[in-house]
Design a protein around this motif. Structure first.
Motif, PDB file in Angstrom:
ATOM      1  N   ALA A  38       0.851  -1.184   0.000  1.00  0.00           N
ATOM      2  CA  ALA A  38       0.000   0.000   0.000  1.00  0.00           C
ATOM      3  C   ALA A  38       0.895   1.246   0.000  1.00  0.00           C
ATOM      4  O   ALA A  38       2.127   1.146  -0.039  1.00  0.00           O
ATOM      5  N   GLU A  39       0.286   2.416   0.100  1.00  0.00           N
ATOM      6  CA  GLU A  39       1.070   3.647   0.062  1.00  0.00           C
ATOM      7  C   GLU A  39       2.131   3.642   1.160  1.00  0.00           C
ATOM      8  O   GLU A  39       1.833   3.450   2.328  1.00  0.00           O
ATOM      9  N   PRO A  40       3.399   3.864   0.797  1.00  0.00           N
ATOM     10  CA  PRO A  40       4.479   3.877   1.790  1.00  0.00           C
ATOM     11  C   PRO A  40       4.278   4.997   2.811  1.00  0.00           C
ATOM     12  O   PRO A  40       3.909   6.109   2.457  1.00  0.00           O
ATOM     13  N   GLN A  41       4.548   4.685   4.080  1.00  0.00           N
ATOM     14  CA  GLN A  41       4.419   5.662   5.155  1.00  0.00           C
ATOM     15  C   GLN A  41       5.760   5.974   5.812  1.00  0.00           C
ATOM     16  O   GLN A  41       6.011   7.083   6.216  1.00  0.00           O
ATOM     17  N   SER A  64       1.907  -2.862   7.065  1.00  0.00           N
ATOM     18  CA  SER A  64       2.660  -4.014   6.568  1.00  0.00           C
ATOM     19  C   SER A  64       4.101  -3.572   6.355  1.00  0.00           C
ATOM     20  O   SER A  64       4.355  -2.451   5.909  1.00  0.00           O
ATOM     21  N   ASP A  65       5.019  -4.459   6.660  1.00  0.00           N
ATOM     22  CA  ASP A  65       6.440  -4.156   6.536  1.00  0.00           C
ATOM     23  C   ASP A  65       7.056  -5.008   5.439  1.00  0.00           C
ATOM     24  O   ASP A  65       6.818  -6.219   5.366  1.00  0.00           O
ATOM     25  N   TRP A  75      16.108  -2.415  -8.219  1.00  0.00           N
ATOM     26  CA  TRP A  75      15.449  -2.852  -6.996  1.00  0.00           C
ATOM     27  C   TRP A  75      14.718  -4.159  -7.262  1.00  0.00           C
ATOM     28  O   TRP A  75      14.057  -4.318  -8.277  1.00  0.00           O
ATOM     29  N   GLY A  76      14.828  -5.092  -6.331  1.00  0.00           N
ATOM     30  CA  GLY A  76      14.147  -6.377  -6.462  1.00  0.00           C
ATOM     31  C   GLY A  76      14.263  -7.165  -5.187  1.00  0.00           C
ATOM     32  O   GLY A  76      14.446  -6.613  -4.108  1.00  0.00           O
ATOM     33  N   ASN A  77      14.186  -8.482  -5.311  1.00  0.00           N
ATOM     34  CA  ASN A  77      14.333  -9.398  -4.187  1.00  0.00           C
ATOM     35  C   ASN A  77      13.438  -8.985  -3.008  1.00  0.00           C
ATOM     36  O   ASN A  77      13.909  -8.839  -1.873  1.00  0.00           O
ATOM     37  N   PRO A  78      12.125  -8.788  -3.254  1.00  0.00           N
ATOM     38  CA  PRO A  78      11.234  -8.316  -2.190  1.00  0.00           C
ATOM     39  C   PRO A  78      11.042  -9.356  -1.093  1.00  0.00           C
ATOM     40  O   PRO A  78      11.069 -10.558  -1.348  1.00  0.00           O
ATOM     41  N   GLN A  79      10.852  -8.857   0.108  1.00  0.00           N
ATOM     42  CA  GLN A  79      10.626  -9.715   1.270  1.00  0.00           C
ATOM     43  C   GLN A  79       9.502  -9.104   2.093  1.00  0.00           C
ATOM     44  O   GLN A  79       9.600  -7.958   2.521  1.00  0.00           O
ATOM     45  N   THR A  80       8.416  -9.857   2.290  1.00  0.00           N
ATOM     46  CA  THR A  80       7.360  -9.410   3.192  1.00  0.00           C
ATOM     47  C   THR A  80       7.754  -9.814   4.595  1.00  0.00           C
ATOM     48  O   THR A  80       8.015 -10.986   4.860  1.00  0.00           O
ATOM     49  N   LEU A  81       7.817  -8.852   5.492  1.00  0.00           N
ATOM     50  CA  LEU A  81       8.241  -9.098   6.867  1.00  0.00           C
ATOM     51  C   LEU A  81       7.041  -9.316   7.778  1.00  0.00           C
ATOM     52  O   LEU A  81       7.038 -10.191   8.619  1.00  0.00           O
ATOM     53  N   ASP A  82       6.040  -8.470   7.621  1.00  0.00           N
ATOM     54  CA  ASP A  82       4.847  -8.530   8.454  1.00  0.00           C
ATOM     55  C   ASP A  82       3.677  -8.004   7.641  1.00  0.00           C
ATOM     56  O   ASP A  82       3.779  -6.943   7.040  1.00  0.00           O
ATOM     57  N   SER A  83       2.613  -8.760   7.611  1.00  0.00           N
ATOM     58  CA  SER A  83       1.396  -8.303   6.936  1.00  0.00           C
ATOM     59  C   SER A  83       0.491  -7.683   7.981  1.00  0.00           C
ATOM     60  O   SER A  83      -0.332  -8.361   8.589  1.00  0.00           O
ATOM     61  N   GLY A  84       0.685  -6.404   8.233  1.00  0.00           N
ATOM     62  CA  GLY A  84      -0.096  -5.698   9.240  1.00  0.00           C
ATOM     63  C   GLY A  84      -1.580  -5.777   8.940  1.00  0.00           C
ATOM     64  O   GLY A  84      -1.992  -5.856   7.788  1.00  0.00           O
TER      65      GLY A  84
END
Length: 168
Positions: A38-41, A64-65, A75-84
Protein backbone atom coordinates in the motif's frame (compact mmCIF):
# COMPACT_ATOMS: atom_id res chain seq x y z
CA UNK A 1 30.89 3.40 -6.59
CA UNK A 2 30.01 6.79 -5.11
CA UNK A 3 26.60 6.81 -6.78
CA UNK A 4 23.91 8.60 -4.81
CA UNK A 5 20.25 7.67 -4.61
CA UNK A 6 16.99 9.20 -3.48
CA UNK A 7 13.81 7.16 -2.90
CA UNK A 8 10.38 8.69 -2.29
CA UNK A 9 6.68 7.99 -1.90
CA UNK A 10 5.09 8.95 -5.23
CA UNK A 11 1.53 8.87 -3.82
CA UNK A 12 0.80 5.23 -4.58
CA UNK A 13 4.16 3.47 -4.52
CA UNK A 14 7.87 4.19 -4.68
CA UNK A 15 10.10 6.04 -7.12
CA UNK A 16 13.85 6.63 -7.20
CA UNK A 17 16.63 8.50 -8.97
CA UNK A 18 20.38 7.88 -8.97
CA UNK A 19 23.16 10.46 -9.00
CA UNK A 20 26.24 9.95 -11.17
CA UNK A 21 29.22 11.58 -9.41
CA UNK A 22 31.32 11.57 -12.59
CA UNK A 23 28.86 13.58 -14.68
CA UNK A 24 27.20 15.37 -11.77
CA UNK A 25 23.75 14.50 -13.07
CA UNK A 26 20.64 12.75 -11.78
CA UNK A 27 18.89 9.99 -13.70
CA UNK A 28 15.25 10.26 -14.74
CA UNK A 29 12.77 9.20 -12.07
CA UNK A 30 11.84 5.52 -12.19
CA UNK A 31 9.18 3.49 -10.41
CA UNK A 32 10.21 0.64 -8.13
CA UNK A 33 7.99 -2.04 -9.65
CA UNK A 34 9.15 -4.68 -7.14
CA UNK A 35 7.22 -2.82 -4.42
CA UNK A 36 3.66 -4.14 -4.19
CA UNK A 37 2.47 -2.74 -0.86
CA UNK A 38 0.00 0.00 0.00
CA UNK A 39 1.07 3.65 0.06
CA UNK A 40 4.48 3.88 1.79
CA UNK A 41 4.42 5.66 5.16
CA UNK A 42 7.92 5.15 6.56
CA UNK A 43 11.12 4.16 4.82
CA UNK A 44 14.72 3.60 5.81
CA UNK A 45 17.61 2.71 3.54
CA UNK A 46 20.99 1.22 4.47
CA UNK A 47 23.99 0.74 2.20
CA UNK A 48 26.37 -2.19 2.19
CA UNK A 49 29.77 -0.91 3.34
CA UNK A 50 31.45 -3.59 1.19
CA UNK A 51 29.75 -2.97 -2.14
CA UNK A 52 27.02 -1.28 -4.15
CA UNK A 53 24.07 -3.07 -2.50
CA UNK A 54 21.41 -1.47 -0.34
CA UNK A 55 18.33 -2.56 1.57
CA UNK A 56 15.20 -0.44 1.76
CA UNK A 57 12.60 -1.17 4.44
CA UNK A 58 9.08 0.16 4.11
CA UNK A 59 6.07 0.30 6.39
CA UNK A 60 2.89 1.06 4.47
CA UNK A 61 -0.53 2.55 5.19
CA UNK A 62 -1.75 -0.85 6.42
CA UNK A 63 1.25 -1.22 8.77
CA UNK A 64 2.66 -4.01 6.57
CA UNK A 65 6.44 -4.16 6.54
CA UNK A 66 8.52 -5.04 3.50
CA UNK A 67 12.14 -5.00 2.39
CA UNK A 68 13.67 -4.55 -1.06
CA UNK A 69 17.25 -5.05 -2.23
CA UNK A 70 19.26 -2.81 -4.56
CA UNK A 71 21.87 -4.94 -6.33
CA UNK A 72 23.77 -2.00 -7.80
CA UNK A 73 21.52 -1.84 -10.87
CA UNK A 74 17.87 -2.30 -9.87
CA UNK A 75 15.45 -2.85 -7.00
CA UNK A 76 14.15 -6.38 -6.46
CA UNK A 77 14.33 -9.40 -4.19
CA UNK A 78 11.23 -8.32 -2.19
CA UNK A 79 10.63 -9.72 1.27
CA UNK A 80 7.36 -9.41 3.19
CA UNK A 81 8.24 -9.10 6.87
CA UNK A 82 4.85 -8.53 8.45
CA UNK A 83 1.40 -8.30 6.94
CA UNK A 84 -0.10 -5.70 9.24
CA UNK A 85 -3.81 -5.90 9.78
CA UNK A 86 -4.93 -2.93 11.81
CA UNK A 87 -2.84 -0.09 10.36
CA UNK A 88 -2.19 1.56 13.72
CA UNK A 89 0.03 4.63 13.39
CA UNK A 90 2.58 3.37 15.90
CA UNK A 91 3.28 0.19 13.94
CA UNK A 92 4.58 2.22 11.02
CA UNK A 93 7.76 2.89 13.03
CA UNK A 94 8.37 -0.78 13.72
CA UNK A 95 10.92 -1.64 11.02
CA UNK A 96 14.62 -0.84 10.68
CA UNK A 97 17.71 -2.11 8.82
CA UNK A 98 21.48 -2.10 9.35
CA UNK A 99 24.45 -3.84 7.74
CA UNK A 100 27.16 -5.74 9.56
CA UNK A 101 30.22 -3.72 8.59
CA UNK A 102 32.63 -6.59 8.00
CA UNK A 103 30.46 -9.46 6.72
CA UNK A 104 28.21 -7.37 4.47
CA UNK A 105 25.07 -9.07 5.81
CA UNK A 106 21.99 -6.91 6.37
CA UNK A 107 19.71 -7.46 9.36
CA UNK A 108 16.14 -6.21 9.10
CA UNK A 109 14.33 -5.82 12.44
CA UNK A 110 10.54 -5.56 12.70
CA UNK A 111 7.55 -6.04 14.96
CA UNK A 112 4.28 -7.82 14.29
CA UNK A 113 0.73 -6.91 15.26
CA UNK A 114 -0.03 -7.31 18.96
CA UNK A 115 3.32 -8.70 20.03
CA UNK A 116 6.12 -7.43 22.23
CA UNK A 117 8.75 -9.59 20.49
CA UNK A 118 11.30 -8.09 18.13
CA UNK A 119 11.88 -10.22 15.00
CA UNK A 120 14.59 -10.07 12.35
CA UNK A 121 15.57 -11.51 8.97
CA UNK A 122 19.02 -11.69 7.42
CA UNK A 123 20.08 -10.83 3.90
CA UNK A 124 23.31 -12.72 3.26
CA UNK A 125 26.35 -11.07 1.70
CA UNK A 126 25.43 -13.08 -1.43
CA UNK A 127 22.14 -11.12 -1.73
CA UNK A 128 19.93 -14.06 -0.72
CA UNK A 129 17.41 -13.84 2.13
CA UNK A 130 17.75 -16.42 4.90
CA UNK A 131 14.47 -18.35 5.03
CA UNK A 132 14.44 -18.31 8.83
CA UNK A 133 12.57 -15.67 10.81
CA UNK A 134 14.48 -15.05 14.03
CA UNK A 135 13.18 -13.53 17.23
CA UNK A 136 15.37 -11.63 19.63
CA UNK A 137 15.51 -12.23 23.38
CA UNK A 138 14.09 -8.72 23.73
CA UNK A 139 10.53 -8.59 24.99
CA UNK A 140 8.92 -5.32 25.97
CA UNK A 141 6.27 -4.93 28.68
CA UNK A 142 3.87 -3.70 25.98
CA UNK A 143 3.47 -3.61 22.20
CA UNK A 144 6.78 -2.61 20.59
CA UNK A 145 6.19 0.30 18.24
CA UNK A 146 9.48 1.95 17.24
CA UNK A 147 12.84 0.48 16.31
CA UNK A 148 16.16 2.12 15.44
CA UNK A 149 19.38 0.40 14.39
CA UNK A 150 23.00 1.43 13.92
CA UNK A 151 26.08 -0.39 12.64
CA UNK A 152 29.44 -0.41 14.38
CA UNK A 153 31.86 0.52 11.56
CA UNK A 154 34.72 -1.58 12.99
CA UNK A 155 32.87 -4.87 13.58
CA UNK A 156 29.77 -6.89 12.82
CA UNK A 157 27.95 -5.49 15.85
CA UNK A 158 24.60 -3.82 15.37
CA UNK A 159 22.92 -1.74 18.03
CA UNK A 160 19.13 -2.01 18.22
CA UNK A 161 16.89 0.27 20.20
CA UNK A 162 13.18 -0.35 20.70
CA UNK A 163 10.42 1.44 22.56
CA UNK A 164 7.04 0.11 23.56
CA UNK A 165 3.60 1.60 24.09
CA UNK A 166 3.90 1.70 27.86
CA UNK A 167 6.02 4.86 27.59
CA UNK A 168 3.74 6.97 25.40
Amino acid sequence: SGTGMVVWNNGTGLSYMTFNPVTGTWSAAATISAYTGAEPQRMQIASNPNGDGMVLVISDANASDRALVWDGNSWGNPQTLDSGTNGEYYQKLGVSVAYESQSGRALVFYVKDNTSTLFYKILGSNGVWDTTEYNTPFSAPGQTYAIVTASDPGSNRIAVGAIDLTVI
